[in-house]
Write a protein that holds these residues in place. Structure first.
Motif, PDB file in Angstrom:
ATOM      1  N   PHE A 282       0.943  -1.169   0.058  1.00  0.00           N
ATOM      2  CA  PHE A 282       0.067  -0.041  -0.004  1.00  0.00           C
ATOM      3  C   PHE A 282       0.874   1.232   0.017  1.00  0.00           C
ATOM      4  O   PHE A 282       2.144   1.042  -0.120  1.00  0.00           O
ATOM      5  N   HIS A 283       0.225   2.181  -0.050  1.00  0.00           N
ATOM      6  CA  HIS A 283       0.905   3.630  -0.069  1.00  0.00           C
ATOM      7  C   HIS A 283       1.981   3.792  -1.160  1.00  0.00           C
ATOM      8  O   HIS A 283       1.737   3.966  -2.323  1.00  0.00           O
ATOM      9  N   THR A 284       3.393   3.616  -0.458  1.00  0.00           N
ATOM     10  CA  THR A 284       4.509   3.894  -1.548  1.00  0.00           C
ATOM     11  C   THR A 284       4.808   2.479  -2.355  1.00  0.00           C
ATOM     12  O   THR A 284       5.593   2.445  -3.091  1.00  0.00           O
ATOM     13  N   MET A 285       3.974   1.395  -1.889  1.00  0.00           N
ATOM     14  CA  MET A 285       4.128  -0.071  -2.591  1.00  0.00           C
ATOM     15  C   MET A 285       5.380  -0.561  -2.424  1.00  0.00           C
ATOM     16  O   MET A 285       6.110  -1.267  -3.062  1.00  0.00           O
ATOM     17  N   THR A 286       6.214  -0.100  -1.357  1.00  0.00           N
ATOM     18  CA  THR A 286       7.355  -0.547  -1.046  1.00  0.00           C
ATOM     19  C   THR A 286       7.419  -1.753  -0.098  1.00  0.00           C
ATOM     20  O   THR A 286       8.290  -2.769  -0.233  1.00  0.00           O
ATOM     21  N   ALA A 287       6.772  -1.495   1.037  1.00  0.00           N
ATOM     22  CA  ALA A 287       6.879  -2.332   2.026  1.00  0.00           C
ATOM     23  C   ALA A 287       5.919  -3.776   1.398  1.00  0.00           C
ATOM     24  O   ALA A 287       4.924  -3.716   1.063  1.00  0.00           O
ATOM     25  N   ARG A 288       6.442  -4.834   1.956  1.00  0.00           N
ATOM     26  CA  ARG A 288       5.529  -6.041   1.148  1.00  0.00           C
ATOM     27  C   ARG A 288       5.169  -6.886   2.420  1.00  0.00           C
ATOM     28  O   ARG A 288       5.986  -7.217   3.505  1.00  0.00           O
ATOM     29  N   HIS A 289       4.027  -7.157   2.572  1.00  0.00           N
ATOM     30  CA  HIS A 289       3.331  -8.010   3.665  1.00  0.00           C
ATOM     31  C   HIS A 289       2.619  -9.156   3.106  1.00  0.00           C
ATOM     32  O   HIS A 289       1.939  -9.072   2.044  1.00  0.00           O
ATOM     33  N   PHE A 290       3.228 -10.251   3.768  1.00  0.00           N
ATOM     34  CA  PHE A 290       2.634 -11.505   3.167  1.00  0.00           C
ATOM     35  C   PHE A 290       1.610 -12.205   4.088  1.00  0.00           C
ATOM     36  O   PHE A 290       1.827 -12.311   5.308  1.00  0.00           O
ATOM     37  N   PHE A 291       0.902 -12.863   3.373  1.00  0.00           N
ATOM     38  CA  PHE A 291      -0.471 -13.480   4.128  1.00  0.00           C
ATOM     39  C   PHE A 291      -0.745 -14.932   3.345  1.00  0.00           C
ATOM     40  O   PHE A 291      -0.424 -14.976   2.359  1.00  0.00           O
ATOM     41  N   CYS A 292      -1.046 -15.713   4.304  1.00  0.00           N
ATOM     42  CA  CYS A 292      -1.519 -17.116   3.865  1.00  0.00           C
ATOM     43  C   CYS A 292      -2.989 -16.917   3.170  1.00  0.00           C
ATOM     44  O   CYS A 292      -3.589 -16.361   3.574  1.00  0.00           O
ATOM     45  N   LYS A 293      -2.964 -17.567   1.808  1.00  0.00           N
ATOM     46  CA  LYS A 293      -4.111 -17.247   1.098  1.00  0.00           C
ATOM     47  C   LYS A 293      -5.275 -18.017   1.639  1.00  0.00           C
ATOM     48  O   LYS A 293      -6.527 -17.868   1.218  1.00  0.00           O
ATOM     49  N   THR A 294      -4.868 -19.068   2.414  1.00  0.00           N
ATOM     50  CA  THR A 294      -6.113 -20.066   2.862  1.00  0.00           C
ATOM     51  C   THR A 294      -6.636 -19.430   4.427  1.00  0.00           C
ATOM     52  O   THR A 294      -7.685 -19.588   4.294  1.00  0.00           O
ATOM     53  N   CYS A 295      -5.740 -19.357   5.133  1.00  0.00           N
ATOM     54  CA  CYS A 295      -6.145 -18.950   6.813  1.00  0.00           C
ATOM     55  C   CYS A 295      -5.955 -17.560   7.037  1.00  0.00           C
ATOM     56  O   CYS A 295      -6.628 -17.159   7.887  1.00  0.00           O
ATOM     57  N   GLY A 296      -5.206 -16.771   6.024  1.00  0.00           N
ATOM     58  CA  GLY A 296      -5.007 -15.256   6.472  1.00  0.00           C
ATOM     59  C   GLY A 296      -4.045 -14.890   7.509  1.00  0.00           C
ATOM     60  O   GLY A 296      -3.891 -13.808   7.822  1.00  0.00           O
ATOM     61  N   ILE A 297      -3.239 -15.859   8.023  1.00  0.00           N
ATOM     62  CA  ILE A 297      -2.211 -15.682   8.854  1.00  0.00           C
ATOM     63  C   ILE A 297      -1.008 -14.793   8.278  1.00  0.00           C
ATOM     64  O   ILE A 297      -0.812 -14.785   6.985  1.00  0.00           O
ATOM     65  N   TYR A 298      -0.572 -14.052   9.059  1.00  0.00           N
ATOM     66  CA  TYR A 298       0.510 -13.110   8.723  1.00  0.00           C
ATOM     67  C   TYR A 298       1.879 -13.328   9.135  1.00  0.00           C
ATOM     68  O   TYR A 298       2.301 -13.167   9.948  1.00  0.00           O
ATOM     69  N   PRO A 299       2.604 -14.089   8.223  1.00  0.00           N
ATOM     70  CA  PRO A 299       3.833 -14.734   8.750  1.00  0.00           C
ATOM     71  C   PRO A 299       5.154 -13.983   8.626  1.00  0.00           C
ATOM     72  O   PRO A 299       5.881 -14.100   9.326  1.00  0.00           O
ATOM     73  N   PHE A 300       5.222 -13.116   7.654  1.00  0.00           N
ATOM     74  CA  PHE A 300       6.414 -12.177   7.437  1.00  0.00           C
ATOM     75  C   PHE A 300       5.799 -10.813   6.683  1.00  0.00           C
ATOM     76  O   PHE A 300       5.191 -11.071   5.941  1.00  0.00           O
ATOM     77  N   HIS A 301       6.827  -9.910   6.736  1.00  0.00           N
ATOM     78  CA  HIS A 301       6.838  -8.696   6.143  1.00  0.00           C
ATOM     79  C   HIS A 301       8.138  -8.382   5.755  1.00  0.00           C
ATOM     80  O   HIS A 301       9.035  -8.539   6.292  1.00  0.00           O
ATOM     81  N   ARG A 302       8.470  -7.140   4.922  1.00  0.00           N
ATOM     82  CA  ARG A 302       9.482  -6.461   4.660  1.00  0.00           C
ATOM     83  C   ARG A 302       9.222  -5.003   4.639  1.00  0.00           C
ATOM     84  O   ARG A 302       8.359  -4.572   3.762  1.00  0.00           O
ATOM     85  N   LYS A 303       9.733  -4.289   5.688  1.00  0.00           N
ATOM     86  CA  LYS A 303       9.242  -2.936   5.905  1.00  0.00           C
ATOM     87  C   LYS A 303       9.956  -1.852   4.825  1.00  0.00           C
ATOM     88  O   LYS A 303      10.739  -2.316   4.170  1.00  0.00           O
ATOM     89  N   ARG A 304       9.281  -0.872   4.647  1.00  0.00           N
ATOM     90  CA  ARG A 304       9.928   0.255   3.689  1.00  0.00           C
ATOM     91  C   ARG A 304      11.236   0.716   4.169  1.00  0.00           C
ATOM     92  O   ARG A 304      12.311   0.981   3.607  1.00  0.00           O
ATOM     93  N   VAL A 305      11.347   1.185   5.803  1.00  0.00           N
ATOM     94  CA  VAL A 305      12.582   1.632   6.146  1.00  0.00           C
ATOM     95  C   VAL A 305      13.672   0.661   6.405  1.00  0.00           C
ATOM     96  O   VAL A 305      14.967   1.135   6.609  1.00  0.00           O
TER      97      VAL A 305
END
Length: 77
Positions: free
Chosen positions: A23-46
């Motif tokens: 979202f926003h700057t499209m730099t940060a990357r947030h990953f979710f499970c397609k099946t259950c929606g859990i948020y296992p990891f991300h990569r922040k912009r900063v």
């Protein structure tokens, strides 16, 4: 979440089960499970060379020794 340098992170399985959200700057990357929606990891912009890992998604990992830092989500940027 625990911060891990990209050189120390290796996704062993399940990549095809993930979906990515940006979202926003499209730099940060947030990953979710397609099946259950859990948020296992991300990569922040900063801190783009680090991953934030949800240690509760790791098989056989005991997070009891990791210090907990309270945060206020609305104040995070």
């Amino acid at each position: 979440m625990v911060k891990v340098h990209e050189n120390r992170f290796k996704l062993l399985s399940g990549e095809d089960s993930l979906t990515e959200y940006r979202f926003h700057t499209m730099t940060a990357r947030h990953f979710f499970c397609k099946t259950c929606g859990i948020y296992p990891f991300h990569r922040k912009r900063v801190t783009a060379d680090y991953f934030g890992i949800n240690v509760f998604c790791l098989d056989g990992f005991d997070p009891s020794g990791i210090p907990v830092r309270p945060t206020i989500g609305a104040a995070m940027q």
